[in-house]
Design a protein around this motif. Structure first.
Motif, short mmCIF file in Angstrom:
data_model
loop_
_atom_site.label_atom_id
_atom_site.label_comp_id
_atom_site.label_asym_id
_atom_site.label_seq_id
_atom_site.Cartn_x
_atom_site.Cartn_y
_atom_site.Cartn_z
N GLU A 39 62.15 66.88 44.19
CA GLU A 39 62.80 66.35 42.98
C GLU A 39 61.98 65.22 42.35
O GLU A 39 62.27 64.79 41.24
N LEU A 40 61.00 64.73 43.09
CA LEU A 40 60.16 63.65 42.56
C LEU A 40 58.94 64.19 41.80
O LEU A 40 58.10 63.43 41.34
N ASP A 41 58.88 65.49 41.73
CA ASP A 41 57.73 66.14 41.08
C ASP A 41 57.46 65.55 39.69
O ASP A 41 58.37 65.44 38.87
N ARG A 42 56.23 65.12 39.48
CA ARG A 42 55.83 64.64 38.14
C ARG A 42 54.69 65.52 37.69
O ARG A 42 53.54 65.34 38.12
N ASN A 43 55.03 66.41 36.87
CA ASN A 43 54.11 67.47 36.49
C ASN A 43 52.73 66.91 36.09
O ASN A 43 52.62 66.06 35.23
N GLY A 44 51.71 67.41 36.75
CA GLY A 44 50.35 67.03 36.37
C GLY A 44 49.76 65.92 37.21
O GLY A 44 48.54 65.76 37.24
N GLU A 45 50.60 65.15 37.89
CA GLU A 45 50.03 64.06 38.69
C GLU A 45 49.44 64.63 39.97
O GLU A 45 49.86 65.66 40.47
N ARG A 46 48.49 63.89 40.50
CA ARG A 46 47.81 64.36 41.71
C ARG A 46 47.56 63.19 42.65
O ARG A 46 47.30 62.07 42.21
N ALA A 47 47.64 63.47 43.96
CA ALA A 47 47.27 62.45 44.94
C ALA A 47 45.76 62.45 45.12
O ALA A 47 45.11 61.41 45.11
N ILE A 48 45.22 63.63 45.27
CA ILE A 48 43.77 63.76 45.50
C ILE A 48 43.26 64.91 44.64
O ILE A 48 43.87 65.98 44.62
N ILE A 49 42.18 64.69 43.93
CA ILE A 49 41.53 65.79 43.22
C ILE A 49 40.38 66.26 44.10
O ILE A 49 39.43 65.50 44.36
N VAL A 50 40.48 67.46 44.55
CA VAL A 50 39.42 67.98 45.43
C VAL A 50 38.26 68.44 44.55
O VAL A 50 38.46 69.19 43.60
N PRO A 51 37.06 67.98 44.85
CA PRO A 51 35.91 68.36 44.00
C PRO A 51 35.60 69.85 44.08
O PRO A 51 35.90 70.50 45.09
N GLU A 52 35.07 70.37 43.02
CA GLU A 52 34.62 71.77 43.02
C GLU A 52 33.55 71.96 44.10
O GLU A 52 32.76 71.04 44.36
N PRO A 62 51.22 77.74 44.71
CA PRO A 62 52.42 77.31 45.45
C PRO A 62 53.18 76.26 44.65
O PRO A 62 52.58 75.39 44.02
N GLN A 63 54.51 76.33 44.70
CA GLN A 63 55.34 75.42 43.90
C GLN A 63 55.57 74.11 44.67
O GLN A 63 56.69 73.76 45.04
N LEU A 64 54.48 73.42 44.91
CA LEU A 64 54.59 72.15 45.63
C LEU A 64 54.78 71.01 44.63
O LEU A 64 54.30 71.09 43.50
N PRO A 65 55.47 69.96 45.03
CA PRO A 65 55.66 68.85 44.11
C PRO A 65 54.32 68.14 43.84
O PRO A 65 53.49 68.02 44.74
N ALA A 66 54.14 67.69 42.61
CA ALA A 66 52.91 66.99 42.24
C ALA A 66 53.22 65.51 42.12
O ALA A 66 54.03 65.09 41.30
N LEU A 67 52.57 64.71 42.96
CA LEU A 67 52.79 63.27 42.96
C LEU A 67 51.47 62.54 43.18
O LEU A 67 50.54 63.09 43.79
N SER A 68 51.46 61.29 42.77
CA SER A 68 50.28 60.48 43.04
C SER A 68 50.36 59.96 44.48
O SER A 68 51.43 59.96 45.09
N GLN A 69 49.24 59.48 44.97
CA GLN A 69 49.19 59.03 46.36
C GLN A 69 50.20 57.90 46.66
O GLN A 69 50.91 57.97 47.66
N PRO A 70 50.27 56.84 45.79
CA PRO A 70 51.26 55.79 46.10
C PRO A 70 52.70 56.29 46.10
O PRO A 70 53.53 55.80 46.86
N GLN A 71 52.99 57.28 45.25
CA GLN A 71 54.35 57.82 45.25
C GLN A 71 54.67 58.52 46.58
O GLN A 71 55.77 58.40 47.12
N VAL A 72 53.69 59.27 47.05
CA VAL A 72 53.87 59.96 48.34
C VAL A 72 54.08 58.92 49.44
O VAL A 72 54.99 59.03 50.28
N LEU A 73 53.24 57.90 49.41
CA LEU A 73 53.33 56.85 50.43
C LEU A 73 54.70 56.17 50.39
O LEU A 73 55.36 55.99 51.42
N ARG A 74 55.13 55.82 49.18
CA ARG A 74 56.42 55.16 49.04
C ARG A 74 57.55 56.05 49.55
O ARG A 74 58.46 55.60 50.25
N HIS A 75 57.47 57.32 49.20
CA HIS A 75 58.54 58.24 49.59
C HIS A 75 58.73 58.24 51.11
O HIS A 75 59.84 58.08 51.61
N TYR A 76 57.63 58.41 51.82
CA TYR A 76 57.78 58.53 53.28
C TYR A 76 58.07 57.18 53.93
O TYR A 76 58.75 57.14 54.97
N LEU A 77 57.61 56.11 53.32
CA LEU A 77 58.00 54.80 53.87
C LEU A 77 59.48 54.55 53.65
O LEU A 77 60.18 54.02 54.52
#
Lengths: 371, 525
Positions: free
Chosen positions: B24-37, B63-78
């Motif tokens: 439910e925290l999905d923010r379309n387009g945000e990314r935690a890590i951009i993996v290089p080509e 895959p329909q995974l939620p898109a979040l930035s790294q601090p958002q992921v960190l905050r969520h699990y904390l």
């Protein structure tokens, strides 16, 4: 809005305090009154209504005039519709039955009734399983599983059900004993039928199971076990009860809930049979007997299954008796043994000892049987 | 914890973040890590990695995974972690039958060391001698602790250990041509529920024995049900009541006389280390929960390990590989040499971090230390019992047993009758003081039960603080029961509706199911 009906048996419990063991019958009631009995129902009913005060603004109540509910509603500060056609004083069982039908027909979510086993019987006769009910225990005789374990528990259970915090319903036994025999020191409870009550593991009578599966699932599991091991060479005599009913349902057969039915090669060959009919069948071949104890009491013979006479049991033989029960029932015995009272003391002695109860699919519990 | 100050109660309040589900925290387009080509040269050299997968097996949609930035992921699990009441946060003695004792943090450091985390199960044995040595020596320790002859370190938890034991029992009877005939397992109602559940998965019929009037498993009932169909007895001792079955050797003898095996559930061996052993009670098999008795967080706190030991006659049925030692070449190796093995019960060789922690913990204590662990655990328990029984409205199951091993199953039956407050009301209220307790396994034969196990980890001050909390709640039950009925007031979550557990239509194990059944934040559709 939450719609509730309330029926109070105002004389329930009066006999108990003056040692009369029940108040069934006008003479006994008069005797109780002359001995100074006072009605316990109003106070205990009020205790049951109290937990509902938190949703008072959302409650639409319906009850009987005077002693049969109105007075209790007033004392608790509830406003309710009073149904017509019921006396307000000197009421009888006929008033209880009539009130139950009226309330059912006018439409409520839940019917609360205060009384004892006799009142439960009247409710059962009037409405059967057409409406969820909860019994408020105010009578002398409380053998039926339709009652909450205390008046306040009845109120709490009602609240949970109305607020949809519990969803399941189960059929609970309506038992009644012969009051005349009871006054003479003999307890003989009989299974009259079933009422539909909200089922919450944490509020069931006589104990609880924590997070175990629902009774219905266990009934099905037990039935699966029994059907899987059925032997076509045997007659299967199926005793009364909801636990045994699940076997008939699993086989897709008709059944009588309170009677004794017989199955052979997975087909019904007799419904609601008496002792002589059972004996005729057993004389034709080998038989197994499937029975379930009465919840809270533990009787496997001598209560509620009278066609299973000593002759029938002897003919079947001890090794061919299959007892089935959910853990609910076993827990409700509070460690007491299963009981037999066949009317034949030597047979009771033979049945004494350990027997295995089918408590789940491929699960047996070794349990003591006493007489 | 360090609060006590002669049992001053805390003004506690749990954290409540009202945290949505991560989807439910999905923010379309945000990314935690951009993996290089991937570098073109690499693709030219080894391919793109995708084209080697058959077309039919490739995803058609992302895959329909939620898109979040790294601090958002960190905050969520904390946030979620702060809403937990974990073992390092509270006096955890209310988790009877499996109280998590203190797990020394240095052992966590060992398990998190790169020397362990960078190992691969497929690397050559010559490069993993150190770990194989630890596994081998762990087995030797447990042979000593139990008196049994060989161990498998494979099972990943207690129920898995019992499942493995059930598989070995089945293989043993099969080897004697009795597989079909021996189709019954006997257990007791106060043994751990997995002693019935796990063998049922193997197709066994279960026979359950109730306690006698004294609270011990009814030996007369055992005599009635044991037969040539008995495959084994699986039993816990002490049972969940904390009562030690002193007739246990008679139990095993009765079952052996009928050709059955005897398995000892030692998931919780906290009160018995260095005092009794499976061997002396003539058990053929046993298992230990390393994550319980041998100090390692478990449950949601970490992976488990339920290692299984057997006598020599059953050793050939153990899962492969076991770790053996080649004395001549001074080499440890994975030993697959067993034609009668039940095969794999788990991938690879065991839950290595837990095994390592158990090894470190056991070695740090030594034989005398292990015995002291049990002595202190039993002393703590009997002190706790005495203090709890002084509270109004409480009793314990089978009170004639005045001495208990590592835990006690108590009852609030009297308090419930006198106040209308039941064990679940108390279970909810105790959260308001920053701790918790567990009621009981099902079925609840003991009315309004609760089970307390102080273990050896907790000090007298900790225990006194916990009992003072119970004392406060008892006082409230008699003086202000309404307050208890509406509890908790300071917990992250108020009240979980258990009824939904019975209703598959309300289960939402996956996000897809949740979306199908609920609108927004658990509002049923």
């Amino acid at each position: 809005m939450y719609k509730i009906g309330l029926i109070v048996n105002p004389i329930a419990g009066m006999g108990g305090r003056v040692g009369l063991k029940g108040t069934d019958g006008r003479e006994i009631l008069q005797k109780a009154k002359s001995l100074g009995a006072i009605s316990l129902s109003p106070k205990r009913t009020s205790a049951a209504l109290e937990p509902l005060s938190v949703i008072q603004g959302k409650l639409k109540l319906m009850t009987c005039p005077g002693d049969m509910g109105e007075n209790e509603m007033i004392s608790c500060g509830f406003v309710s519709d009073i149904i017509n056609g019921i006396k307000s004083k000197e009421t009888t069982f006929a008033d209880t039955q009539k009130a139950a039908r009226i309330i059912r027909d006018r439409g409520v979510d839940l019917l609360l009734f205060a009384g004892g086993d006799g009142t439960a019987r009247d409710i059962y006769i009037a409405i059967g399983t057409t409406l969820p009910v909860i019994g408020i225990p105010t009578g002398v005789k409380i053998h039926s599983a339709v009652f909450a374990s205390s008046p306040s528990k009845a109120g709490e259970l009602s609240l949970l059900y109305l607020q949809k915090k519990i969803h399941q319903l189960r059929e609970a036994e309506v038992m009644d004993i012969d009051e005349q025999a009871f006054r003479n020191g003999i307890i003989k409870a009989r299974l009259f039928g079933y009422l539909k009550i909200p089922y919450e593991r944490r509020h069931i009578q006589g104990g609880k199971l924590g997070s175990s599966p629902s009774e219905e699932i266990i009934h099905k599991a037990i039935a699966e076990d029994i059907v899987e091991s059925m032997d076509n060479d045997f007659f299967y005599i199926i005793g009364p009860g909801t636990t045994t009913r699940a076997i008939m349902q699993r086989l897709g057969l008709g059944y009588t809930l309170l009677g004794v039915d017989v199955v052979y090669k997975k087909e019904v060959i007799g419904l609601d049979l008496g002792e002589s009919e059972l004996l005729k069948l057993i004389n034709r071949g080998k038989a197994k007997l499937i029975i379930t104890p009465i919840g809270g009491q533990g009787y496997i013979f001598g209560r509620g299954n009278q066609p299973l006479s000593p002759q029938v049991i002897r003919k079947v033989k001890r090794d061919n008796i299959i007892i089935i029960a959910t853990y609910n029932k076993i827990v409700s015995l509070k460690g007491a043994p299963l009981l037999v009272d066949t009317g034949d003391l030597s047979l009771d002695r033979e049945l004494n000892g350990y027997m295995q109860i089918v408590t789940n699919y491929h699960e047996r519990t070794a349990y003591r049987v006493k007489f | 914890m360090g609060m006590n100050m002669k049992t001053k109660l805390r003004n506690y309040h749990a954290v409540c973040w009202d945290e949505p589900i991560i989807y439910e925290l999905d923010r379309n387009g945000e990314r935690a890590i951009i993996v290089p080509e991937v570098d073109k040269k690499i693709i030219e050299s080894v391919g793109d990695g995708i084209s080697s997968i058959p077309k039919s097996m490739r995803r058609k949609n992302l895959p329909q995974l939620p898109a979040l930035s790294q601090p958002q992921v960190l905050r969520h699990y904390l946030h979620l972690s702060q809403e937990n009441l974990g073992v390092d946060l509270n006096i955890d003695i209310g988790q009877g039958t499996c109280t998590m004792k203190y797990s020394p943090k240095i052992n966590e450091q060992f398990a998190n060391s790169e020397k362990i985390t960078e190992m691969h199960p497929y690397q050559d044995e010559s490069t993993s001698q150190g770990l194989l040595e630890i596994m081998y020596k762990t087995e030797q320790l447990f042979k000593e602790i139990s008196g049994l002859d060989r161990f498998s370190l494979h099972p990943g938890g207690g129920a898995h250990g019992i499942y493995t034991i059930s598989s070995i029992i089945q293989a043993y009877h099969k080897s004697r041509g009795e597989e079909g005939k021996r189709n019954e397992i006997i257990t007791t109602i106060f043994s751990h529920p997995a002693d019935a559940a796990a063998p049922r998965v193997k197709g066994y019929k279960i026979i359950i024995i109730y306690p006698d009037e004294n609270g011990c498993p009814d030996i007369e009932a055992l005599k009635k049900v044991v037969s040539e169909h008995t495959a084994a007895l699986l039993i816990t001792n002490p049972e969940d009541t904390g009562i030690y079955n002193s007739k246990i050797a008679e139990f095993t003898k009765i079952v052996h006389n009928f050709g059955g095996l005897c398995g000892y559930d030692q998931a919780n061996a906290n009160g018995l280390l260095g005092i009794t052993r499976a061997k002396e009670a003539n058990f053929d098999l046993s298992f230990f929960n390393l994550h319980k008795t041998f100090s390692s967080p478990h449950g949601c706190g970490g992976p488990g390990s339920g290692i299984v030991g057997v006598t020599n006659k059953l050793a050939k049925f153990l899962p492969v590989p076991v770790v053996s030692y080649d004395k001549g070449n001074n080499k440890y190796f994975l030993d697959y040499n067993s034609s009668d093995s039940i095969g794999k019960v788990k991938d690879f060789y065991g839950v290595i971090p837990v095994i390592l922690k158990a090894y470190a913990w056991t070695m740090s204590l030594g034989a005398e230390g292990l015995r002291e662990v049990s002595n202190v655990a039993v002393l703590n328990n009997n002190y706790t019992m005495k203090k709890i029984l002084e509270l109004r409205g409480v009793s314990m199951a089978f009170p004639e047993h005045k001495h208990r091993i590592e835990q006690v199953r108590y009852s609030w039956e009297k308090l419930a009758k006198e106040t209308g407050i039941n064990t679940e009301n108390i279970q909810r209220r105790i959260f308001d003081f920053g701790t918790h307790y567990w009621t009981s396994h099902e079925p609840w034969l003991i009315p309004d039960p609760f089970t307390i196990e102080p273990s050896e980890s907790y000090s007298k001050d900790d225990i006194d603080e916990f009992i003072a909390i119970l004392g406060q709640i008892v006082k409230e039950a008699y003086e202000d029961p309404k307050k208890l009925k509406n509890a908790p007031y300071k917990s992250s979550v108020h009240h979980i509706d258990h009824d939904v557990f019975d209703d598959p239509s309300k289960w939402a194990i996956t996000w897809r199911a949740y979306k199908k059944k609920y609108n927004g934040y658990f509002q049923p559709k």
